[in-house]
Design a protein around this motif. Structure first.
Motif, PDB file in Angstrom:
ATOM      1  N   THR A  38       7.450  -4.137  -0.688  1.00 17.60           N
ATOM      2  CA  THR A  38       6.041  -3.917  -0.364  1.00 17.60           C
ATOM      3  C   THR A  38       5.395  -2.888  -1.288  1.00 17.60           C
ATOM      4  O   THR A  38       4.205  -2.999  -1.587  1.00 17.60           O
ATOM      5  CB  THR A  38       5.854  -3.516   1.110  1.00 17.60           C
ATOM      6  N   SER A  39       6.169  -1.917  -1.779  1.00 20.57           N
ATOM      7  CA  SER A  39       5.586  -0.937  -2.707  1.00 20.57           C
ATOM      8  C   SER A  39       5.185  -1.604  -4.022  1.00 20.57           C
ATOM      9  O   SER A  39       4.176  -1.241  -4.620  1.00 20.57           O
ATOM     10  CB  SER A  39       6.543   0.225  -2.956  1.00 20.57           C
ATOM     11  N   ILE A  40       5.959  -2.594  -4.443  1.00 17.83           N
ATOM     12  CA  ILE A  40       5.598  -3.343  -5.663  1.00 17.83           C
ATOM     13  C   ILE A  40       4.280  -4.076  -5.441  1.00 17.83           C
ATOM     14  O   ILE A  40       3.396  -4.069  -6.308  1.00 17.83           O
ATOM     15  CB  ILE A  40       6.725  -4.319  -6.050  1.00 17.83           C
ATOM     16  N   LEU A  41       4.128  -4.704  -4.279  1.00 19.77           N
ATOM     17  CA  LEU A  41       2.872  -5.396  -3.983  1.00 19.77           C
ATOM     18  C   LEU A  41       1.695  -4.421  -3.913  1.00 19.77           C
ATOM     19  O   LEU A  41       0.602  -4.731  -4.403  1.00 19.77           O
ATOM     20  CB  LEU A  41       2.996  -6.173  -2.670  1.00 19.77           C
ATOM     21  N   GLU A  42       1.911  -3.267  -3.330  1.00 19.58           N
ATOM     22  CA  GLU A  42       0.837  -2.266  -3.234  1.00 19.58           C
ATOM     23  C   GLU A  42       0.387  -1.792  -4.611  1.00 19.58           C
ATOM     24  O   GLU A  42      -0.795  -1.515  -4.823  1.00 19.58           O
ATOM     25  CB  GLU A  42       1.288  -1.077  -2.383  1.00 19.58           C
ATOM     26  N   GLU A  43       1.306  -1.705  -5.552  1.00 20.17           N
ATOM     27  CA  GLU A  43       0.974  -1.275  -6.912  1.00 20.17           C
ATOM     28  C   GLU A  43       0.040  -2.244  -7.619  1.00 20.17           C
ATOM     29  O   GLU A  43      -0.638  -1.875  -8.578  1.00 20.17           O
ATOM     30  CB  GLU A  43       2.251  -1.102  -7.734  1.00 20.17           C
ATOM     31  N   LEU A  44      -0.015  -3.479  -7.157  1.00 18.69           N
ATOM     32  CA  LEU A  44      -0.864  -4.484  -7.786  1.00 18.69           C
ATOM     33  C   LEU A  44      -2.353  -4.196  -7.607  1.00 18.69           C
ATOM     34  O   LEU A  44      -3.179  -4.693  -8.353  1.00 18.69           O
ATOM     35  CB  LEU A  44      -0.566  -5.872  -7.221  1.00 18.69           C
ATOM     36  N   LYS A  45      -2.675  -3.424  -6.569  1.00 11.93           N
ATOM     37  CA  LYS A  45      -4.075  -3.140  -6.247  1.00 11.93           C
ATOM     38  C   LYS A  45      -4.849  -4.433  -5.976  1.00 11.93           C
ATOM     39  O   LYS A  45      -6.029  -4.557  -6.287  1.00 11.93           O
ATOM     40  CB  LYS A  45      -4.766  -2.341  -7.365  1.00 11.93           C
ATOM     41  N   THR A  46      -4.157  -5.409  -5.424  1.00 14.50           N
ATOM     42  CA  THR A  46      -4.723  -6.705  -5.058  1.00 14.50           C
ATOM     43  C   THR A  46      -4.345  -6.971  -3.605  1.00 14.50           C
ATOM     44  O   THR A  46      -3.210  -6.698  -3.214  1.00 14.50           O
ATOM     45  CB  THR A  46      -4.129  -7.822  -5.955  1.00 14.50           C
ATOM     46  N   PRO A  47      -5.257  -7.491  -2.803  1.00 13.16           N
ATOM     47  CA  PRO A  47      -4.878  -7.818  -1.434  1.00 13.16           C
ATOM     48  C   PRO A  47      -3.696  -8.788  -1.415  1.00 13.16           C
ATOM     49  O   PRO A  47      -3.587  -9.673  -2.269  1.00 13.16           O
ATOM     50  CB  PRO A  47      -6.133  -8.491  -0.862  1.00 13.16           C
ATOM     51  N   TRP A  48      -2.827  -8.608  -0.429  1.00 12.34           N
ATOM     52  CA  TRP A  48      -1.668  -9.492  -0.326  1.00 12.34           C
ATOM     53  C   TRP A  48      -1.352  -9.774   1.135  1.00 12.34           C
ATOM     54  O   TRP A  48      -1.731  -9.026   2.028  1.00 12.34           O
ATOM     55  CB  TRP A  48      -0.451  -8.906  -1.039  1.00 12.34           C
ATOM     56  N   ALA A  49      -0.684 -10.891   1.333  1.00 14.32           N
ATOM     57  CA  ALA A  49      -0.232 -11.294   2.668  1.00 14.32           C
ATOM     58  C   ALA A  49       1.161 -11.872   2.516  1.00 14.32           C
ATOM     59  O   ALA A  49       1.455 -12.558   1.538  1.00 14.32           O
ATOM     60  CB  ALA A  49      -1.174 -12.330   3.266  1.00 14.32           C
ATOM     61  N   ALA A  50       2.008 -11.577   3.485  1.00 15.96           N
ATOM     62  CA  ALA A  50       3.385 -12.074   3.432  1.00 15.96           C
ATOM     63  C   ALA A  50       3.745 -12.750   4.745  1.00 15.96           C
ATOM     64  O   ALA A  50       3.422 -12.234   5.821  1.00 15.96           O
ATOM     65  CB  ALA A  50       4.349 -10.930   3.149  1.00 15.96           C
ATOM     66  N   ILE A  51       4.379 -13.892   4.640  1.00 18.26           N
ATOM     67  CA  ILE A  51       4.879 -14.619   5.801  1.00 18.26           C
ATOM     68  C   ILE A  51       6.398 -14.600   5.707  1.00 18.26           C
ATOM     69  O   ILE A  51       6.955 -15.059   4.715  1.00 18.26           O
ATOM     70  CB  ILE A  51       4.370 -16.072   5.798  1.00 18.26           C
ATOM     71  N   PRO A  52       7.086 -14.032   6.702  1.00 20.57           N
ATOM     72  CA  PRO A  52       8.545 -13.971   6.635  1.00 20.57           C
ATOM     73  C   PRO A  52       9.164 -15.372   6.528  1.00 20.57           C
ATOM     74  O   PRO A  52       8.719 -16.314   7.175  1.00 20.57           O
ATOM     75  CB  PRO A  52       8.947 -13.307   7.954  1.00 20.57           C
ATOM     76  N   GLY A  53      10.189 -15.476   5.699  1.00 20.42           N
ATOM     77  CA  GLY A  53      10.923 -16.721   5.563  1.00 20.42           C
ATOM     78  C   GLY A  53      12.165 -16.710   6.434  1.00 20.42           C
ATOM     79  O   GLY A  53      12.440 -15.746   7.151  1.00 20.42           O
ATOM     80  N   ASN A  54      12.943 -17.778   6.351  1.00 23.78           N
ATOM     81  CA  ASN A  54      14.120 -17.882   7.209  1.00 23.78           C
ATOM     82  C   ASN A  54      15.135 -16.779   6.936  1.00 23.78           C
ATOM     83  O   ASN A  54      15.782 -16.291   7.855  1.00 23.78           O
ATOM     84  CB  ASN A  54      14.764 -19.258   7.084  1.00 23.78           C
ATOM     85  N   HIS A  55      15.289 -16.330   5.705  1.00 23.75           N
ATOM     86  CA  HIS A  55      16.232 -15.257   5.424  1.00 23.75           C
ATOM     87  C   HIS A  55      15.729 -13.908   5.931  1.00 23.75           C
ATOM     88  O   HIS A  55      16.508 -13.023   6.243  1.00 23.75           O
ATOM     89  CB  HIS A  55      16.550 -15.174   3.936  1.00 23.75           C
TER      90      HIS A  55
END
Length: 64
Positions: A38-55
């Motif tokens: 999540t810290s990598i996604l936050e560094e993008l400075k772009t909105p993001w959404a994550a849907i958990p997968g089976n793993h």
């Protein structure tokens, strides 16, 4: 990073962010990897959404 070049309105992650089902993974290590992800996604400075997968949902993320 490609996301910075494309400048999308949203980054969608469609699962398997951290594999939660591997033998020997602990809640502490899962949380560490998830926070890194999540810290990598936050560094993008772009909105993001994550849907958990089976793993993600097979183990520690759901508390099973």
């Amino acid at each position: 990073m490609a996301v910075s070049l494309e400048k999308p309105d949203l980054v969608a992650v469609t699962g398997d962010m951290v594999s939660g089902h591997h033998a020997g993974i602990t809640k502490k290590s899962f949380e560490k990897y998830y926070m890194k992800f999540t810290s990598i996604l936050e560094e993008l400075k772009t909105p993001w959404a994550a849907i958990p997968g089976n793993h993600d949902t097979e183990g520690i993320m759901t508390g099973k």
